[in-house]
Motif scaffolding. Structure first.
Motif, PDB file in Angstrom:
ATOM      1  N   UNK A  35      40.076  20.475  38.801  1.00 38.31           N
ATOM      2  CA  UNK A  35      40.649  20.255  40.251  1.00 38.31           C
ATOM      3  C   UNK A  35      42.203  20.679  40.240  1.00 38.31           C
ATOM      4  N   UNK A  36      42.096  21.912  40.909  1.00 38.12           N
ATOM      5  CA  UNK A  36      43.174  22.510  41.073  1.00 38.12           C
ATOM      6  C   UNK A  36      43.015  23.489  42.268  1.00 38.12           C
ATOM      7  N   UNK A  37      43.976  23.877  43.348  1.00 36.07           N
ATOM      8  CA  UNK A  37      43.665  24.704  44.398  1.00 36.07           C
ATOM      9  C   UNK A  37      43.479  25.944  44.241  1.00 36.07           C
ATOM     10  N   UNK A  38      43.992  26.595  42.806  1.00 33.15           N
ATOM     11  CA  UNK A  38      43.876  28.023  42.345  1.00 33.15           C
ATOM     12  C   UNK A  38      42.714  27.830  41.562  1.00 33.15           C
ATOM     13  N   UNK A  39      42.443  26.861  40.694  1.00 37.88           N
ATOM     14  CA  UNK A  39      41.452  27.051  39.455  1.00 37.88           C
ATOM     15  C   UNK A  39      40.269  26.935  40.277  1.00 37.88           C
ATOM     16  N   UNK A  40      39.878  26.425  41.255  1.00 44.78           N
ATOM     17  CA  UNK A  40      38.661  25.930  41.953  1.00 44.78           C
ATOM     18  C   UNK A  40      38.069  27.396  42.365  1.00 44.78           C
ATOM     19  N   UNK A  41      38.738  28.358  43.290  1.00 46.28           N
ATOM     20  CA  UNK A  41      38.338  29.731  43.607  1.00 46.28           C
ATOM     21  C   UNK A  41      38.085  30.585  42.409  1.00 46.28           C
ATOM     22  N   UNK A  42      39.342  30.378  41.545  1.00 46.19           N
ATOM     23  CA  UNK A  42      39.153  31.290  40.433  1.00 46.19           C
ATOM     24  C   UNK A  42      37.740  31.135  39.515  1.00 46.19           C
ATOM     25  N   UNK A  43      37.570  29.848  39.264  1.00 45.80           N
ATOM     26  CA  UNK A  43      36.248  29.551  38.836  1.00 45.80           C
ATOM     27  C   UNK A  43      35.191  30.189  39.326  1.00 45.80           C
ATOM     28  N   UNK A  44      35.000  29.950  40.828  1.00 48.41           N
ATOM     29  CA  UNK A  44      34.011  30.534  41.626  1.00 48.41           C
ATOM     30  C   UNK A  44      33.892  32.128  41.408  1.00 48.41           C
ATOM     31  N   UNK A  45      35.178  32.788  41.394  1.00 45.02           N
ATOM     32  CA  UNK A  45      35.024  34.295  41.195  1.00 45.02           C
ATOM     33  C   UNK A  45      34.391  34.699  39.762  1.00 45.02           C
ATOM     34  N   UNK A  46      34.764  33.772  39.042  1.00 46.06           N
ATOM     35  CA  UNK A  46      34.424  34.138  37.502  1.00 46.06           C
ATOM     36  C   UNK A  46      32.853  33.905  37.440  1.00 46.06           C
ATOM     37  N   UNK A  47      32.369  32.620  38.002  1.00 51.02           N
ATOM     38  CA  UNK A  47      30.993  32.492  37.822  1.00 51.02           C
ATOM     39  C   UNK A  47      30.226  33.440  38.549  1.00 51.02           C
ATOM     40  N   UNK A  48      30.901  34.217  39.591  1.00 55.10           N
ATOM     41  CA  UNK A  48      30.001  35.068  40.437  1.00 55.10           C
ATOM     42  C   UNK A  48      30.174  36.230  39.815  1.00 55.10           C
ATOM     43  N   UNK A  49      30.656  36.346  38.435  1.00 55.12           N
ATOM     44  CA  UNK A  49      30.866  37.807  37.848  1.00 55.12           C
ATOM     45  C   UNK A  49      31.752  38.838  38.605  1.00 55.12           C
ATOM     46  N   UNK A  50      32.624  38.413  39.589  1.00 52.28           N
ATOM     47  CA  UNK A  50      33.455  39.201  40.189  1.00 52.28           C
ATOM     48  C   UNK A  50      34.748  39.469  39.561  1.00 52.28           C
ATOM     49  N   UNK A  51      34.983  38.760  38.305  1.00 55.33           N
ATOM     50  CA  UNK A  51      36.267  38.848  37.639  1.00 55.33           C
ATOM     51  C   UNK A  51      36.042  39.003  36.266  1.00 55.33           C
ATOM     52  N   UNK A  52      36.666  39.712  35.720  1.00 53.93           N
ATOM     53  CA  UNK A  52      36.332  40.156  34.184  1.00 53.93           C
ATOM     54  C   UNK A  52      37.178  39.123  33.140  1.00 53.93           C
ATOM     55  N   UNK A  53      36.346  38.177  32.427  1.00 53.02           N
ATOM     56  CA  UNK A  53      37.027  37.098  31.821  1.00 53.02           C
ATOM     57  C   UNK A  53      38.148  37.479  30.631  1.00 53.02           C
ATOM     58  N   UNK A  54      37.705  38.665  30.113  1.00 54.08           N
ATOM     59  CA  UNK A  54      38.518  39.099  28.880  1.00 54.08           C
ATOM     60  C   UNK A  54      39.902  39.675  29.462  1.00 54.08           C
ATOM     61  N   UNK A  55      39.772  40.547  30.746  1.00 54.29           N
ATOM     62  CA  UNK A  55      40.854  40.770  31.528  1.00 54.29           C
ATOM     63  C   UNK A  55      41.959  39.663  31.746  1.00 54.29           C
ATOM     64  N   UNK A  56      41.190  38.402  32.304  1.00 50.88           N
ATOM     65  CA  UNK A  56      42.003  37.343  32.656  1.00 50.88           C
ATOM     66  C   UNK A  56      42.776  36.707  31.633  1.00 50.88           C
ATOM     67  N   UNK A  57      41.926  36.705  30.314  1.00 48.11           N
ATOM     68  CA  UNK A  57      42.423  36.149  29.299  1.00 48.11           C
ATOM     69  C   UNK A  57      43.818  36.923  28.691  1.00 48.11           C
ATOM     70  N   UNK A  58      43.572  38.214  28.714  1.00 47.35           N
ATOM     71  CA  UNK A  58      44.704  39.189  28.283  1.00 47.35           C
ATOM     72  C   UNK A  58      45.916  38.963  29.284  1.00 47.35           C
ATOM     73  N   UNK A  59      45.747  38.672  30.558  1.00 45.94           N
ATOM     74  CA  UNK A  59      46.911  38.336  31.335  1.00 45.94           C
ATOM     75  C   UNK A  59      47.566  37.077  30.705  1.00 45.94           C
ATOM     76  N   UNK A  60      46.692  36.033  30.450  1.00 43.99           N
ATOM     77  CA  UNK A  60      47.437  34.831  30.075  1.00 43.99           C
ATOM     78  C   UNK A  60      48.164  35.089  28.704  1.00 43.99           C
TER      79      UNK A  60
END
Length: 257
Positions: A66-91
């Motif tokens: 429940x977060x205004x950024x986490x929700x659309x981010x979750x949707x983009x990941x679930x849709x396969x639109x964002x690369x998970x490994x690339x996101x984790x590397x950013x963190x």
């Protein structure tokens, strides 16, 4: 929008890809402010871990947080639109910002730039269909934007009690991080030198990116302008003027940076 530069660049993505890039912009902002918003380094690492777990939750098919950024981010990941490994590397790349002693070497500094601002451009490129090889070209362009951002923010970081310039370059210039925090203007010559080096590297970098991924490369347009001003000892206007925004729009329309 907390990141008007990348938001403007994202508008040049194909319409069906923009929401994913907007989510990526928002994630990057949350990661960038993790240390700024935290009361201490440990709290900053906890914030970063929260985002790491939010990304992993989405990848594993668990419910969104429940977060205004986490929700659309979750949707983009679930849709396969964002690369998970690339996101984790950013963190992961942001963790060095939580170290009390700062960034030790120029090599660490470059790795930080390539992982943070460069990581955004690489992840954006992958979201737009870039190959892994092309994403690394975009990473280099994004790192140049990150360098410009770090240099133009020296005074702002000093106001937060922080210095993100590498300690070995500070020492070579006869400076110490603590002194720079107290008097950020003392870094003027070093900022100009680093900007000049970054501008030269950007001039020699590959900028031949397909039109389809141009949105991920456009921060380099602003980097070139900012580094040129900083190398001359001139400030970068905040907020940006019409000329800077127009330069991005022209590059986006032409499809080259």
């Amino acid at each position: 929008m907390h990141d008007p530069d990348r938001f403007l660049c994202s508008l040049f993505a194909p319409p069906e890809r923009r929401e994913a890039l907007f989510a990526l912009v928002a994630l990057n902002h949350e990661l960038a402010r993790a240390r700024e918003a935290a009361s201490n380094p440990v709290a900053a690492l906890i914030r970063l871990q929260w985002w790491r777990e939010a990304i992993e939750d989405a990848a594993a098919g668990r419910p969104p947080r429940r977060h205004e950024v986490a929700a659309p981010l979750h949707a983009a990941i679930a849709d396969g639109a964002l690369d998970v490994a690339a996101l984790l590397a950013m963190v992961e790349a942001r963790e060095i910002e939580a170290e009390e002693e700062g960034i030790a070497t120029e090599q660490d500094f470059v790795a930080w730039l390539r992982g943070t601002a460069g990581g955004w451009s690489a992840a954006a490129g992958l979201a737009l269909g870039a190959t892994v090889e092309r994403a690394e070209v975009l990473r280099a362009l994004g790192a140049a934007y990150g360098l410009a951002g770090a240099l133009r923010s020296v005074a702002a970081h000093a106001g937060q009690g922080r210095c993100l310039l590498p300690r070995d370059r500070l020492a070579a210039a006869g400076l110490q991080a603590e002194a720079l925090v107290a008097a950020p203007d003392s870094a003027g010559a070093l900022v100009a030198a680093l900007a000049g080096e970054g501008l030269e590297a950007l001039r020699g970098a590959r900028r031949d990116v397909p039109r389809a991924v141009i949105a991920a490369a456009l921060p380099a347009v602003l980097a070139r302008r900012d580094l040129a001003r900083l190398a001359q000892g001139r400030p970068v206007a905040v907020p940006r003027g019409a000329a800077a925004r127009l330069a991005v729009m022209i590059a986006g329309w032409r499809g080259r940076v």
